[in-house]
Design a protein around this motif. Structure first.
Motif, PDB file in Angstrom:
ATOM      1  N   ASN A  55       0.814  -1.224   0.000  1.00 19.39           N
ATOM      2  CA  ASN A  55       0.000   0.000   0.000  1.00 19.39           C
ATOM      3  C   ASN A  55       0.849   1.278   0.000  1.00 19.39           C
ATOM      4  N   SER A  56       1.902   1.304  -0.815  1.00 20.46           N
ATOM      5  CA  SER A  56       2.832   2.441  -0.820  1.00 20.46           C
ATOM      6  C   SER A  56       2.461   3.534  -1.818  1.00 20.46           C
ATOM      7  N   PHE A  57       1.751   3.178  -2.898  1.00 25.52           N
ATOM      8  CA  PHE A  57       1.564   4.130  -3.993  1.00 25.52           C
ATOM      9  C   PHE A  57       0.087   4.306  -4.359  1.00 25.52           C
ATOM     10  N   ASP A  58      -0.203   5.497  -4.879  1.00 24.54           N
ATOM     11  CA  ASP A  58      -1.546   5.796  -5.379  1.00 24.54           C
ATOM     12  C   ASP A  58      -1.702   5.396  -6.836  1.00 24.54           C
ATOM     13  N   LEU A  59      -0.595   5.409  -7.577  1.00 27.67           N
ATOM     14  CA  LEU A  59      -0.657   5.150  -9.010  1.00 27.67           C
ATOM     15  C   LEU A  59       0.651   4.521  -9.472  1.00 27.67           C
ATOM     16  N   PRO A  97      -5.475   0.736  -1.662  1.00 24.47           N
ATOM     17  CA  PRO A  97      -6.832   0.421  -2.132  1.00 24.47           C
ATOM     18  C   PRO A  97      -7.346   1.518  -3.061  1.00 24.47           C
ATOM     19  N   ASN A  98      -7.962   1.114  -4.160  1.00 22.56           N
ATOM     20  CA  ASN A  98      -8.430   2.017  -5.219  1.00 22.56           C
ATOM     21  C   ASN A  98      -7.274   2.669  -5.985  1.00 22.56           C
ATOM     22  N   GLY A  99      -6.043   2.170  -5.771  1.00 21.73           N
ATOM     23  CA  GLY A  99      -4.905   2.658  -6.531  1.00 21.73           C
ATOM     24  C   GLY A  99      -5.033   2.296  -8.001  1.00 21.73           C
ATOM     25  N   ILE A 100      -4.361   3.056  -8.840  1.00 22.85           N
ATOM     26  CA  ILE A 100      -4.509   2.928 -10.296  1.00 22.85           C
ATOM     27  C   ILE A 100      -3.244   2.349 -10.920  1.00 22.85           C
ATOM     28  N   LEU A 101      -3.424   1.388 -11.825  1.00 23.16           N
ATOM     29  CA  LEU A 101      -2.330   0.819 -12.618  1.00 23.16           C
ATOM     30  C   LEU A 101      -2.553   1.183 -14.076  1.00 23.16           C
ATOM     31  N   MET A 102      -1.607   1.908 -14.664  1.00 19.83           N
ATOM     32  CA  MET A 102      -1.634   2.198 -16.099  1.00 19.83           C
ATOM     33  C   MET A 102      -0.464   1.480 -16.741  1.00 19.83           C
ATOM     34  N   GLN A 121      -4.136  -9.257 -14.959  1.00 18.66           N
ATOM     35  CA  GLN A 121      -4.443  -8.119 -14.095  1.00 18.66           C
ATOM     36  C   GLN A 121      -5.719  -8.380 -13.297  1.00 18.66           C
ATOM     37  N   LEU A 122      -6.730  -8.952 -13.960  1.00 17.69           N
ATOM     38  CA  LEU A 122      -8.004  -9.238 -13.288  1.00 17.69           C
ATOM     39  C   LEU A 122      -7.810 -10.252 -12.161  1.00 17.69           C
ATOM     40  N   GLU A 123      -7.045 -11.296 -12.436  1.00 22.25           N
ATOM     41  CA  GLU A 123      -6.833 -12.335 -11.423  1.00 22.25           C
ATOM     42  C   GLU A 123      -5.992 -11.819 -10.254  1.00 22.25           C
ATOM     43  N   ALA A 124      -5.152 -10.821 -10.511  1.00 20.94           N
ATOM     44  CA  ALA A 124      -4.356 -10.235  -9.433  1.00 20.94           C
ATOM     45  C   ALA A 124      -5.218  -9.383  -8.506  1.00 20.94           C
ATOM     46  N   GLY A 125      -6.413  -9.008  -8.971  1.00 16.75           N
ATOM     47  CA  GLY A 125      -7.321  -8.235  -8.134  1.00 16.75           C
ATOM     48  C   GLY A 125      -7.703  -6.881  -8.686  1.00 16.75           C
ATOM     49  N   PHE A 126      -7.355  -6.620  -9.941  1.00 15.06           N
ATOM     50  CA  PHE A 126      -7.663  -5.333 -10.558  1.00 15.06           C
ATOM     51  C   PHE A 126      -8.976  -5.391 -11.339  1.00 15.06           C
ATOM     52  N   SER A 127      -9.601  -4.234 -11.489  1.00 17.12           N
ATOM     53  CA  SER A 127     -10.707  -4.049 -12.424  1.00 17.12           C
ATOM     54  C   SER A 127     -10.219  -3.120 -13.528  1.00 17.12           C
ATOM     55  N   VAL A 128     -10.292  -3.571 -14.786  1.00 16.60           N
ATOM     56  CA  VAL A 128      -9.884  -2.734 -15.906  1.00 16.60           C
ATOM     57  C   VAL A 128     -11.001  -1.738 -16.206  1.00 16.60           C
ATOM     58  N   THR A 129     -10.671  -0.452 -16.193  1.00 19.14           N
ATOM     59  CA  THR A 129     -11.674   0.593 -16.373  1.00 19.14           C
ATOM     60  C   THR A 129     -11.620   1.256 -17.743  1.00 19.14           C
ATOM     61  N   ASN A 130     -10.458   1.243 -18.384  1.00 20.91           N
ATOM     62  CA  ASN A 130     -10.302   1.915 -19.682  1.00 20.91           C
ATOM     63  C   ASN A 130      -9.254   1.184 -20.508  1.00 20.91           C
ATOM     64  N   LEU A 131      -9.348   1.366 -21.834  1.00 25.32           N
ATOM     65  CA  LEU A 131      -8.425   0.695 -22.750  1.00 25.32           C
ATOM     66  C   LEU A 131      -8.408   1.451 -24.072  1.00 25.32           C
ATOM     67  N   TYR A 132      -7.241   1.532 -24.697  1.00 24.70           N
ATOM     68  CA  TYR A 132      -7.163   2.020 -26.075  1.00 24.70           C
ATOM     69  C   TYR A 132      -6.036   1.293 -26.796  1.00 24.70           C
ATOM     70  N   ARG A 136      -6.004   0.906 -18.220  1.00 26.87           N
ATOM     71  CA  ARG A 136      -6.091   1.551 -16.909  1.00 26.87           C
ATOM     72  C   ARG A 136      -6.891   0.619 -16.022  1.00 26.87           C
ATOM     73  N   ALA A 137      -6.340   0.252 -14.879  1.00 31.30           N
ATOM     74  CA  ALA A 137      -7.011  -0.669 -13.964  1.00 31.30           C
ATOM     75  C   ALA A 137      -6.960  -0.108 -12.545  1.00 31.30           C
ATOM     76  N   VAL A 138      -7.916  -0.526 -11.720  1.00 28.97           N
ATOM     77  CA  VAL A 138      -8.025  -0.043 -10.347  1.00 28.97           C
ATOM     78  C   VAL A 138      -7.971  -1.232  -9.388  1.00 28.97           C
ATOM     79  N   LYS A 139      -7.235  -1.082  -8.311  1.00 28.02           N
ATOM     80  CA  LYS A 139      -7.120  -2.124  -7.290  1.00 28.02           C
ATOM     81  C   LYS A 139      -8.437  -2.243  -6.540  1.00 28.02           C
ATOM     82  N   ARG A 140      -9.078  -3.401  -6.655  1.00 27.34           N
ATOM     83  CA  ARG A 140     -10.354  -3.627  -5.979  1.00 27.34           C
ATOM     84  C   ARG A 140     -10.156  -3.752  -4.475  1.00 27.34           C
TER      85      ARG A 140
END
Length: 252
Positions: free
Chosen positions: A122-126, A152-157, A215-226, A247-251
């Protein structure tokens, strides 16, 4: 062979050769960022949409395998607390040089992106990860480590590559390699020998299952893609986009 060590030396070599992805941003680009005129990329051409980012001031950002002084200094100029983690010491030096010159307070840490044990949970926001997972042989540990170090709710791009790009012969666009492709196991011995001799980085064409479902199995929800293209007179661009940014968010 030691993939991490080889690719570290390869990227150090790219810095010496002034490869496009090792050239840091200019003073003018940092000045422009201060005035709200900025963009950064996860893939070769398309800029990451501004609405993918939360308010950057005070945000704790990990630039994962993003040394080279191209993204970190921009984000730091915008007020984020930036840490750059990269395998190549010379790539990290690009960020450090700009940080020292412009008082950006960027932290740099050298290491393998599959092992982020240098950071607590839980060290980073993004996490900003430009197209670099191609340089690890197994991407699944990367997603797990990203999940762990994000709040929690951190973002992975992250920038991804369509694996079929690696299966094609670039000259005639015929399928000649089976999936999953890797320089280490797919190339003929002579080509691999030449690659090593020239200090070229080893690349690995991960399946879309590992790249996105991982990413999904690690616990992320993918919110955007291009999608994006090479844009350098690459023949593949005429048929399909080789790159995907997610762009994914930590559930919780």
């Amino acid at each position: 062979m030691d993939i991490v060590k080889h690719n570290k030396l390869a990227w150090d070599n790219y810095v010496e050769k002034k490869d496009h992805w090792t050239i840091p941003v200019s003073e003018q680009e940092l000045e422009n960022a201060k005035n709200g005129n900025w963009n950064i990329v996860l893939t070769p051409r398309k800029s990451v949409p501004r609405n993918w980012f939360p308010e950057l001031k005070g945000l704790k950002i990990l630039g994962l395998a993003s040394g080279g002084g191209q993204q970190g200094p921009i984000l730091a100029t915008l007020g984020a607390e930036v840490t750059i983690f990269d395998n190549s010491e010379k790539q990290l030096q690009q960020d450090k040089t700009l940080s020292d010159r412009f008082d950006l307070n960027i932290k740099t840490v050298q290491g393998d992106m599959k092992d982020l044990s240098a950071f607590a949970d839980n060290s980073f926001d993004l996490i900003f990860n430009p197209c670099s997972i191609v340089f690890v042989d197994n991407v699944l540990p990367v997603w797990k480590e990203c999940f762990r170090v994000l709040k929690p709710n951190g973002i992975l791009m992250t920038g991804l590559i369509n694996p079929i790009s690696f299966q094609l012969d670039e000259e005639n666009l015929k399928l000649i390699y089976k999936q999953p492709f890797s320089d280490l196991h797919s190339l003929p011995a002579e080509k691999l020998k030449e690659l090593k001799k020239n200090k070229e980085a080893l690349v690995f064409g991960h399946s879309l299952t590992d790249q996105i479902n991982g990413q999904l199995e690690a616990g992320f929800s993918v919110t955007n893609l291009y999608e994006d293209i090479w844009g350098e007179e690459n023949k593949i661009d005429e048929f399909f986009p080789s790159f995907i940014a997610t762009r994914a968010v930590k559930r919780l």
